[in-house]
Design a protein around this motif. Structure first.
Motif, short mmCIF file in Angstrom:
data_model
loop_
_atom_site.label_atom_id
_atom_site.label_comp_id
_atom_site.label_asym_id
_atom_site.label_seq_id
_atom_site.Cartn_x
_atom_site.Cartn_y
_atom_site.Cartn_z
N MET A 1 45.11 32.90 59.93
CA MET A 1 46.02 33.82 61.61
C MET A 1 45.66 32.72 62.66
N ASN A 2 46.89 31.37 63.08
CA ASN A 2 46.61 31.01 64.17
C ASN A 2 47.30 31.38 65.46
N MET A 3 47.26 30.26 66.20
CA MET A 3 47.74 30.81 67.77
C MET A 3 49.51 30.32 67.78
N ASP A 4 49.15 30.90 69.49
CA ASP A 4 51.02 30.80 69.95
C ASP A 4 50.67 30.04 71.13
N LEU A 5 50.90 28.98 70.44
CA LEU A 5 50.86 27.39 71.43
C LEU A 5 52.12 27.61 72.97
N SER A 6 52.73 28.50 72.40
CA SER A 6 53.98 28.41 73.70
C SER A 6 53.42 29.14 74.54
#
Length: 296
Positions: free
Chosen positions: A1-6
């Motif tokens: 799972m990755n983060m949403d930088l936007s």
């Protein structure tokens, strides 16, 4: 799972204090000039060289406090390899409030208790606290990696000796934050202090295999996790945990990003301003930690 930088970008714009927005600029490599983040940090600085004014979000009183020094060192680490004279001045202030054994008191007397957590209000300023000394010294050592003046400062040497002695004296499981901060301290001094390896093995007896350490007296869900003890990859503290435990904890951290793009905390927040301040600070910390560990 990755983060949403936007989404994180939007959160910082709509929720975070100026200091953390400026730190976010550096973290995202939108600027390499540290002047703006140092100017924001200076808003919390006192004439004595220490920091207060809510830099530690649950410690709102204006006078300089050891708990705020930790957060100032985080900024001085952010700007590396640039050095800030404020870092050495902070070491001078910490030396001035250290106790005879080299430790720092958990907190100094407050002029304005409103909005400040009871654990800060009730601290004994005449007793050294391994919890605050170890986490502050660990942060200072990370600054010392690019700032020789901090590395050579007598306060840091005295605080380091105090921490090593106090950790060696532990003969039962310490409180959760004491354990986590002591492990992080030993991790950062491991390469320069020969005794750190044995002391880390000493503390390993108190670290559960899953890395989950319940915070007694905290909120119902307040628990420390493996990344609270061993945040940095390829460091000795990581050897306390199996790789799958770290991977699972990185998944847990990424999943804590909320629909508004920011991260939350599971510990009690004391004031409305402190609650928002913690979210901005925690979002910076989560993004930095995930990126250091290969998540983007």
């Amino acid at each position: 799972m990755n983060m949403d930088l936007s989404a994180a970008d939007s959160f910082m714009a709509t929720h975070a204090r100026v200091l953390d927005r400026r730190r976010f600029e550096l973290l995202m490599h939108r600027t390499t000039d540290p002047a703006a983040v140092l100017a924001a940090l200076d808003g919390y600085r006192n004439a004595d060289g220490g920091y207060g004014w809510g830099l530690e979000p649950d410690l709102r009183s204006p006078e300089s406090q050891p708990g705020a020094a930790l957060h100032a060192f985080e900024v001085f680490e952010d700007i590396g390899p640039v050095r800030a004279p404020q870092a050495v001045a902070l070491c001078d202030w910490l030396e001035s409030v250290s106790l005879p054994d080299g430790g720092l008191p958990f907190a100094l007397p407050l002029s304005i208790p409103a909005g400040t957590a009871p654990w800060w209000q009730g601290a004994d300023p005449t007793v050294s606290a391994l919890q605050i000394t170890s986490v502050t010294a660990a942060a200072a050592w990370r600054v010392a990696a690019h700032d020789p003046a901090v590395a050579a400062h007598p306060w840091l040497e005295r605080a380091t000796r105090y921490c090593l002695t106090a950790i060696e004296a532990l003969d039962q499981a310490p409180a959760a934050y004491v354990l986590a901060f002591a492990v992080r301290f030993l991790d950062v001094v491991h390469d320069s202090r020969p005794e750190a390896a044995n002391l880390l093995r000493h503390l390993s007896a108190y670290v559960p295999e899953d890395g989950r350490v319940r915070v007694e007296g905290g909120t119902e869900s307040e628990t420390l996790h493996p990344l609270d003890l061993a945040p940095y990859p390829d460091r000795p503290a990581r050897e306390l945990f199996a790789p799958k435990v770290i991977d699972a904890d990185l998944d847990r951290l990424a999943a804590l990003q909320q629909d508004d793009g920011g991260w939350i905390v599971d510990y009690a927040t004391i004031s409305p301003a402190g609650s928002l301040d913690w979210r901005g600070h925690t979002t910076i910390h989560a993004i930095d930690l995930l990126r250091r560990n290969g998540r983007s």
